[in-house]
Design an enzyme around this catalytic site. Structure first.
Site, short mmCIF file in Angstrom:
data_model
loop_
_atom_site.label_atom_id
_atom_site.label_comp_id
_atom_site.label_asym_id
_atom_site.label_seq_id
_atom_site.Cartn_x
_atom_site.Cartn_y
_atom_site.Cartn_z
N ASP A 178 0.92 -1.16 -0.02
CA ASP A 178 -0.05 0.13 -0.06
C ASP A 178 1.00 1.04 -0.04
O ASP A 178 1.56 1.49 1.04
CB ASP A 178 -0.69 0.03 1.30
N HIS A 179 1.01 1.96 -1.15
CA HIS A 179 2.23 3.03 -1.39
C HIS A 179 1.92 4.02 -0.12
O HIS A 179 2.88 4.61 0.15
CB HIS A 179 2.09 3.22 -2.73
N HIS A 241 -5.93 2.87 1.50
CA HIS A 241 -4.91 3.99 2.03
C HIS A 241 -5.82 4.65 3.29
O HIS A 241 -5.19 4.73 4.08
CB HIS A 241 -4.92 4.91 0.94
#
Ligand code: BG6
Length: 483
Positions: A178-179, A241
């Protein structure tokens, strides 16, 4: 930094993600010596590229993201890349891939270590994982797999995918990326919460009135209409996110900073997450889609979007936990495309106190994630010029020079995969809870759609989304801090 021996196989080596994010990040890690002499990267995709062509692409990707590049280093780095045309559904192709991986392992002394990276259309993740297993692509050293989002479309499909992946990999070797967890200010939430008595001591429902998370985007769905129309803002941004940010804000303090302890704290919190009922969904959640303007398309006119689509490009809602430091505190969130500006931020709104001056505001703690990176606390003090109270910000910020040195989220997270640190990745038990919550909302919306009463409200582009999002607050004294 140590030189980690590994053969990395990127499924989706000709794709956008590999080009924009992975190749530049790998180059930076190479320059730091984390991967150096003993690594090889195999890029796979269906196109019939040559090794040489892939190497040119890798060089281009590095040039596009770096102002200055040491050309000798880049040449040497690119020489470690190999291309293998690969149809992920064709079992025989895995045989060729396996052989290439083995040859490169021998040639670069990679000690049987393998890193598989799923950077292609998610519908193939399960197939690839299954064939890695049945065609024995794993090596004799470590075997890790990085899985891009979306991890499933709902709980059932996520469970199926997880089963396919865990057939070949242990949970500890699965890195669900999950960036947002690689972003500087998201990584700053824990130190901010747990090192400042000033903040740590007020982190409870006694002092916090509500928490607000805003992930606003200026861009529309652009060329991704086909994917986005099957996903929507809830699955695209909240399921991953927004939930990860909320989890970091609401979890109890872990017993130490080990990955296992951090995940344990997250899981302790998530066990107490309150899943909304259909009635809650009606009153606490708002879905919207953007209208067009003179120069832009409405969502329903975007390429590859169903003109009758009920998919939301905006969502606002509320999460609550029954346990943990902020048990019972409403955590509001919203995210959307074609909003006024790119702005990712968190506002922690403290309760008001009665005071002698009457007019003083409560304090807010704001964490700006993107495009700026800073934390500030609104604070009251005496006015100089006349009687009364004025409000100022106490700011914790970084200089431009410092920010320029901050590695891209992908570089950070890839680094963590190489050194086997899964702190900033999504554990299966977290993902499962997130899907349980999302499914409850999607099911309620689906029922509204089925009876012909979809409550998708339209909003004008480049403003702050539908006005209905102002009505999800529990009390009249609450409102969005960022307006
Ligand atoms: C991705 C979503 O996960 O995050 C995109 O699929 C979104 O729709 C993107 O645009 C936003 O990321 P960032 O880092 O630009 O805020």
């Amino acid at each position: 930094m140590k030189n980690i021996p590994v053969v990395m196989i990127i499924f989706g080596g000709s794709g956008d993600l590999a080009h924009r994010k992975l190749y530049p990040a790998l180059f930076n890690l190479y320059e730091q010596g984390l991967i150096h002499d003993n690594f090889a990267v195999i890029g796979t995709a269906r196109r019939p590229w040559s090794h040489e062509y892939l190497r040119e692409q890798v060089s281009d990707a590095v040039h596009e993201t770096h102002d200055t590049v040491d050309e000798n280093d880049l040449k040497e780095f690119a020489s470690h890349f190999y291309y293998q045309s690969h149809d992920v559904t064709n079992v025989e192709h895995y045989e060729t891939l396996k052989k290439l991986a083995q040859d490169l392992d021998d040639r670069y002394f990679a000690r049987g270590n393998r890193l598989f990276y799923m950077a292609m259309a998610p519908r193939f993740f399960g197939t690839i994982a299954t064939h890695i297993n049945d065609q024995h692509l794993t090596g004799s050293g470590f075997n890790r797999i990085v899985v891009e989002k979306p991890f499933g479309h709902d709980l059932a499909s996520a469970e199926k995918l997880n089963k396919e992946i865990t057939a070949s990999f242990d949970e500890d070797d699965i890195f669900r990326i999950d960036h947002y967890l690689g972003k500087e200010m998201v990584q700053n939430i824990m130190p901010m919460r747990f090192t400042n008595p000033l903040i740590k001591n007020i982190w409870s429902g006694d002092y916090i009135k509500n928490i607000q998370v805003t992930l606003a985007e200026r861009l529309g769905v652009e060329a991704r209409g086909g994917y986005y129309d099957t996903s929507g803002a809830l699955r695209d941004m909240v399921q991953n996110h927004i939930f990860q940010i909320i989890t970091l804000l609401a979890m109890p303090e872990p017993k130490d900073l080990d990955s296992a302890s951090v995940h344990q704290a997250k899981q302790d919190l998530l066990a107490s997450m309150i899943i909304p009922t259909p009635e809650d969904v009606k009153k606490d959640f708002v879905r919207g889609k953007y209208l067009g303007s003179d120069t832009t398309f409405a969502y329903k006119q975007e390429p590859n979007v169903d003109p009758n689509s009920n998919t939301e490009t905006f969502v606002a809602g509320k999460v609550k936990f029954a346990k943990g430091p902020v048990a019972g505190v409403p955590i509001y969130f919203r995210t959307g495309k074609e909003l006024r500006e790119k702005k990712n931020r968190i506002d922690i709104v403290l309760k008001h106190i009665n005071n002698l001056y009457g007019q003083a505001h409560s304090n807010n703690i704001t964490i700006e994630i993107d495009p700026e990176s800073k934390i500030y606390i609104t604070i009251n003090g005496k006015r100089i010029d006349q009687p009364g109270i004025r409000r100022e910000n106490l700011t914790y910020a970084f200089s431009k020079a410092e920010m320029a040195k901050v590695p891209d989220g992908y570089e950070r997270l890839l680094h963590d995969v190489f050194v086997n640190d899964s702190t900033n990745f999504t554990h299966w038990s977290e993902l499962k809870r997130y899907w349980e919550f999302i499914d409850a909302i999607e099911d309620a919306w689906q029922k509204e759609n089925e009876v012909g009463k979809p409550k998708v409200v339209q909003y004008l582009p480049y403003r702050m989304g539908p006005k209905e999002a102002n009505n999800i607050f529990e009390s009249l004294t609450e409102h969005w801090i960022y307006e």
